[in-house]
Scaffold this motif. Structure first.
Motif, PDB file in Angstrom:
ATOM      1  N   GLY A   1      29.130  -7.613   1.623  1.00 52.44           N
ATOM      2  CA  GLY A   1      27.858  -7.580   0.912  1.00 52.44           C
ATOM      3  C   GLY A   1      28.030  -7.067  -0.503  1.00 52.44           C
ATOM      4  O   GLY A   1      27.463  -7.602  -1.463  1.00 52.44           O
ATOM      5  N   LEU A   2      28.850  -6.023  -0.623  1.00 54.84           N
ATOM      6  CA  LEU A   2      29.132  -5.437  -1.940  1.00 54.84           C
ATOM      7  C   LEU A   2      29.832  -6.448  -2.834  1.00 54.84           C
ATOM      8  O   LEU A   2      29.502  -6.611  -4.019  1.00 54.84           O
ATOM      9  N   LEU A   3      30.790  -7.171  -2.234  1.00 54.58           N
ATOM     10  CA  LEU A   3      31.551  -8.170  -2.979  1.00 54.58           C
ATOM     11  C   LEU A   3      30.628  -9.294  -3.448  1.00 54.58           C
ATOM     12  O   LEU A   3      30.711  -9.763  -4.593  1.00 54.58           O
ATOM     13  N   GLU A   4      29.705  -9.692  -2.559  1.00 54.89           N
ATOM     14  CA  GLU A   4      28.770 -10.753  -2.893  1.00 54.89           C
ATOM     15  C   GLU A   4      27.889 -10.320  -4.065  1.00 54.89           C
ATOM     16  O   GLU A   4      27.615 -11.106  -4.970  1.00 54.89           O
ATOM     17  N   TYR A   5      27.480  -9.058  -4.030  1.00 51.88           N
ATOM     18  CA  TYR A   5      26.647  -8.512  -5.105  1.00 51.88           C
ATOM     19  C   TYR A   5      27.405  -8.547  -6.424  1.00 51.88           C
ATOM     20  O   TYR A   5      26.883  -8.961  -7.450  1.00 51.88           O
ATOM     21  N   ARG A   6      28.689  -8.162  -6.368  1.00 54.91           N
ATOM     22  CA  ARG A   6      29.520  -8.160  -7.586  1.00 54.91           C
ATOM     23  C   ARG A   6      29.703  -9.567  -8.138  1.00 54.91           C
ATOM     24  O   ARG A   6      29.759  -9.764  -9.340  1.00 54.91           O
ATOM     25  N   LEU A   7      29.802 -10.540  -7.220  1.00 56.62           N
ATOM     26  CA  LEU A   7      30.119 -11.906  -7.652  1.00 56.62           C
ATOM     27  C   LEU A   7      28.901 -12.682  -8.131  1.00 56.62           C
ATOM     28  O   LEU A   7      29.032 -13.770  -8.651  1.00 56.62           O
ATOM     29  N   SER A   8      27.701 -12.151  -7.890  1.00 58.30           N
ATOM     30  CA  SER A   8      26.536 -12.934  -8.295  1.00 58.30           C
ATOM     31  C   SER A   8      25.625 -12.168  -9.246  1.00 58.30           C
ATOM     32  O   SER A   8      24.479 -11.886  -8.922  1.00 58.30           O
ATOM     33  N   PRO A   9      26.142 -11.800 -10.414  1.00 56.46           N
ATOM     34  CA  PRO A   9      25.304 -11.084 -11.375  1.00 56.46           C
ATOM     35  C   PRO A   9      24.136 -11.948 -11.863  1.00 56.46           C
ATOM     36  O   PRO A   9      23.101 -11.427 -12.242  1.00 56.46           O
ATOM     37  N   HIS A  10      24.319 -13.283 -11.783  1.00 58.61           N
ATOM     38  CA  HIS A  10      23.272 -14.163 -12.317  1.00 58.61           C
ATOM     39  C   HIS A  10      22.020 -14.153 -11.457  1.00 58.61           C
ATOM     40  O   HIS A  10      20.972 -14.611 -11.887  1.00 58.61           O
ATOM     41  N   LEU A  11      22.135 -13.660 -10.213  1.00 60.97           N
ATOM     42  CA  LEU A  11      20.971 -13.669  -9.334  1.00 60.97           C
ATOM     43  C   LEU A  11      20.175 -12.362  -9.432  1.00 60.97           C
ATOM     44  O   LEU A  11      19.095 -12.246  -8.894  1.00 60.97           O
ATOM     45  N   ARG A  12      20.780 -11.377 -10.111  1.00 56.61           N
ATOM     46  CA  ARG A  12      20.114 -10.071 -10.174  1.00 56.61           C
ATOM     47  C   ARG A  12      19.147 -10.032 -11.340  1.00 56.61           C
ATOM     48  O   ARG A  12      19.307 -10.737 -12.332  1.00 56.61           O
ATOM     49  N   LEU A  13      18.140  -9.150 -11.198  1.00 54.18           N
ATOM     50  CA  LEU A  13      17.230  -8.946 -12.310  1.00 54.18           C
ATOM     51  C   LEU A  13      17.964  -8.169 -13.393  1.00 54.18           C
ATOM     52  O   LEU A  13      18.754  -7.287 -13.110  1.00 54.18           O
ATOM     53  N   MET A  14      17.687  -8.519 -14.609  1.00 60.53           N
ATOM     54  CA  MET A  14      18.323  -7.818 -15.704  1.00 60.53           C
ATOM     55  C   MET A  14      17.740  -6.411 -15.795  1.00 60.53           C
ATOM     56  O   MET A  14      16.536  -6.229 -15.620  1.00 60.53           O
ATOM     57  N   PRO A  15      18.578  -5.385 -16.044  1.00 62.47           N
ATOM     58  CA  PRO A  15      18.015  -4.059 -16.252  1.00 62.47           C
ATOM     59  C   PRO A  15      17.081  -4.084 -17.466  1.00 62.47           C
ATOM     60  O   PRO A  15      17.332  -4.829 -18.424  1.00 62.47           O
ATOM     61  N   ALA A  16      16.032  -3.259 -17.430  1.00 64.29           N
ATOM     62  CA  ALA A  16      14.996  -3.323 -18.459  1.00 64.29           C
ATOM     63  C   ALA A  16      15.569  -3.147 -19.866  1.00 64.29           C
ATOM     64  O   ALA A  16      15.183  -3.852 -20.806  1.00 64.29           O
ATOM     65  N   ARG A  17      16.547  -2.219 -19.973  1.00 66.26           N
ATOM     66  CA  ARG A  17      17.033  -1.940 -21.334  1.00 66.26           C
ATOM     67  C   ARG A  17      17.879  -3.074 -21.907  1.00 66.26           C
ATOM     68  O   ARG A  17      18.110  -3.152 -23.101  1.00 66.26           O
TER      69      ARG A  17
ATOM     70  N   ALA B   1      37.175 -21.842  -8.938  1.00 67.12           N
ATOM     71  CA  ALA B   1      37.380 -20.811  -7.926  1.00 67.12           C
ATOM     72  C   ALA B   1      36.252 -19.782  -7.864  1.00 67.12           C
ATOM     73  O   ALA B   1      35.762 -19.476  -6.775  1.00 67.12           O
ATOM     74  N   PRO B   2      35.792 -19.232  -9.001  1.00 69.24           N
ATOM     75  CA  PRO B   2      34.731 -18.213  -8.888  1.00 69.24           C
ATOM     76  C   PRO B   2      33.450 -18.761  -8.257  1.00 69.24           C
ATOM     77  O   PRO B   2      32.832 -18.092  -7.423  1.00 69.24           O
ATOM     78  N   ILE B   3      33.060 -19.998  -8.652  1.00 67.80           N
ATOM     79  CA  ILE B   3      31.822 -20.560  -8.102  1.00 67.80           C
ATOM     80  C   ILE B   3      32.009 -20.872  -6.620  1.00 67.80           C
ATOM     81  O   ILE B   3      31.161 -20.539  -5.795  1.00 67.80           O
ATOM     82  N   ALA B   4      33.146 -21.497  -6.285  1.00 65.91           N
ATOM     83  CA  ALA B   4      33.394 -21.873  -4.895  1.00 65.91           C
ATOM     84  C   ALA B   4      33.440 -20.626  -4.003  1.00 65.91           C
ATOM     85  O   ALA B   4      32.869 -20.608  -2.911  1.00 65.91           O
ATOM     86  N   LEU B   5      34.091 -19.578  -4.481  1.00 67.51           N
ATOM     87  CA  LEU B   5      34.218 -18.344  -3.704  1.00 67.51           C
ATOM     88  C   LEU B   5      32.846 -17.747  -3.424  1.00 67.51           C
ATOM     89  O   LEU B   5      32.541 -17.346  -2.298  1.00 67.51           O
ATOM     90  N   ARG B   6      32.022 -17.740  -4.460  1.00 66.56           N
ATOM     91  CA  ARG B   6      30.681 -17.177  -4.319  1.00 66.56           C
ATOM     92  C   ARG B   6      29.876 -17.972  -3.294  1.00 66.56           C
ATOM     93  O   ARG B   6      29.149 -17.409  -2.487  1.00 66.56           O
TER      94      ARG B   6
END
Lengths: 241, 242
Positions: free
Chosen positions: A216-232, A146-151
């Motif tokens: 858009g916000l929901l999509e951002y929440r659901l795809s943490p793997h696509l975001r750049l990691m914070p530097a710290r 479900a999480p992958i399909a939803l994304r």
């Protein structure tokens, strides 16, 4: 004697119709989403009767205009006297409920295909991995599929949501007093149509803008793997064990 | 027997009327697609332009025409056009309300909507052109317009076929809304037939079936077109992956 035309009055009359538009939209999209899940389940089933029914459903509801579906429900089914004594009449006797039903049936066909696309995009190795560590049935569905399909389905589904907001305007043609219906009434009363229709259009643009932002916000929440990691958080990897 | 009489091609049957309406649906959708292709290519050009104002205008066009209900757009075109026609007629001393021709209003309304979708299709297929080809054309000194005619337009049209197929299907279904302007296309004809015989169920089913036939037929046409064009995309084995 009708009072003269005023923009403030028009604005507030349209605003008063906003809850009806939103209610049409929210009810039909939620009911349609649940129906779509059922249709996807049938469409993916190995039972040929079930998948055949789902294929037919999708073909019919995607291949015909929503307006004719709505008229078929409202005038077509309303024509049958014997339905007046059945529980179905509880829905069909109400213009609002019939409009919701027509919108929901229609979006269910489109959404089912979108959800199926999302399901097909789930890599089989992820499912195998889930199975390998002993997940099955509902747990596998909830945690992996479900999480992958939803994304995957979310971008296409957001388009469908926007289309549904616009489609609620067709309810005005079975005399539901939502924004477009009220605008048409004002335009007919005062012979000043273009401005009124454009103002009504602005209402829809604002609704759609807000919805796109939320998705858009929901999509951002659901795809943490696509975001750049914070530097710290980018600590050097340590091998454990 | 009653059903055959009702839908037949005899004097009291509605068969011919509905068939004519189906042709009208095809005609008005075709007209809309042509208008949409014309407007849409300008919008795509604006969206791809290096000029900021043109880009903003292009984005505004697609946002407005994809975000507003189709019914409202058709109302605006029909009543706005009618107001313009009435005002123009007054100049010639003709008084009273004059309607805009419903075919024209419908084709422009659905056309402007499809333009916003076609613009995105054209924009997408333009970006699929290999930039080297445009550079090569420029290198051998092709002028701007010839570059568009010889290099860009043929490729954009090829890449755009699947997307245009989707737009056609959308416009075909949007054309049902033109019924509010009084144009006798499938939806309007079904309404009239249903209203005068009180056989609402039958005639909406028949109308829906006509739409299904049109959508599935045109699906085939577009698939065939795609397969036909795909031939020219295939390259000899030695030239692949250059």
């Amino acid at each position: 004697m009708i009072s003269s035309f005023s923009w403030t009055d028009t604005f507030f009359q349209l605003l008063a119709a906003l809850p009806n538009t939103l209610l049409l939209f929210i009810l039909s999209i939620s009911i349609g989403c649940i129906m779509a899940l059922g249709i996807v389940w049938m469409r993916m089933s190995r039972n040929r009767l079930l998948s055949g029914f789902a294929r037919g459903y999708i073909f019919v509801f995607r291949g015909t205009p929503l307006l004719i579906q709505m008229f078929l429900l409202f005038y077509g089914l309303g024509q049958f006297r014997f339905l007046h004594d059945t529980p179905a009449w509880w829905v069909l006797s109400s213009r609002f409920a019939t409009a919701v039903l027509a919108l929901a049936l229609c979006t269910a066909g489109y959404s089912a295909e979108i959800f199926r696309g999302g399901l097909l995009a789930v890599p089989s190795r992820e499912i195998e991995a889930g199975r390998a560590i002993g997940m099955s049935g509902f747990l596998l569905l909830r945690r992996i599929v479900a999480p992958i399909a939803l994304r995957q389905a979310l971008p296409a589904y957001s388009t469908e949501i926007v289309l549904m907001v616009k489609s609620t305007s067709l309810a005005s043609l079975v005399a539901v007093a939502e924004i477009t219906g009220v605008a048409a009434k004002i335009a007919h009363t005062y012979y000043s149509s273009i401005g009124v229709f454009l103002l009504a259009g602005a209402f829809y643009l604002v609704i759609n803008f807000i919805i796109i932002r939320i998705v858009g916000l929901l999509e951002y929440r659901l795809s943490p793997h696509l975001r750049l990691m914070p530097a710290r958080a980018q600590t050097p990897r340590t091998i454990v064990g | 027997m009653y059903l055959i009489n009702l839908l037949g091609f005899s004097k009291e049957g509605w068969g011919l009327y509905l068939l004519g309406a189906a042709l009208m649906t095809v005609a008005v959708t075709l007209a809309a697609l042509v208008i949409g292709a014309f407007v849409g290519s300008f919008v795509a050009w604006a969206k791809l332009s290096r000029n900021l104002t043109a880009r903003i205008a292009g984005d505004a066009y697609t946002t407005i025409f994809r975000g507003m209900p189709e019914l409202l757009i058709i109302y605006v075109v029909f009543f706005g056009g009618s107001a313009a026609v009435t005002a123009a007629a007054e100049q010639f001393g003709i008084e009273g309300f004059l309607g805009m021709p419903s075919f024209l209003a419908g084709a422009i309304g659905v056309g402007l909507i499809s333009a916003s979708y076609q613009a995105e299709v054209f924009r997408g297929s333009f970006t699929a052109i290999v930039p080297g080809e445009i550079e090569a054309a420029r290198a051998i000194g092709m002028p701007r317009l010839m570059r568009f005619r010889r290099i860009i337009a043929p490729q954009v049209m090829r890449f755009a076929i699947p997307g245009l197929g989707n737009v056609w299907q959308l416009s075909l279904k949007d054309s049902a809304l033109i019924s509010v302007t009084g144009l006798v296309e499938i939806m309007n004809a079904s309404n009239k037939a249903a209203g005068s015989t009180h056989q609402f169920f039958i005639f909406y089913i028949v109308g829906g079936t006509l739409y299904l036939i049109l959508t599935s037929l045109s699906n085939r046409v577009f698939n065939a077109g795609e397969a036909h064009v795909a031939k020219s995309f295939r390259r000899p084995a030695g030239m692949q992956g250059s």
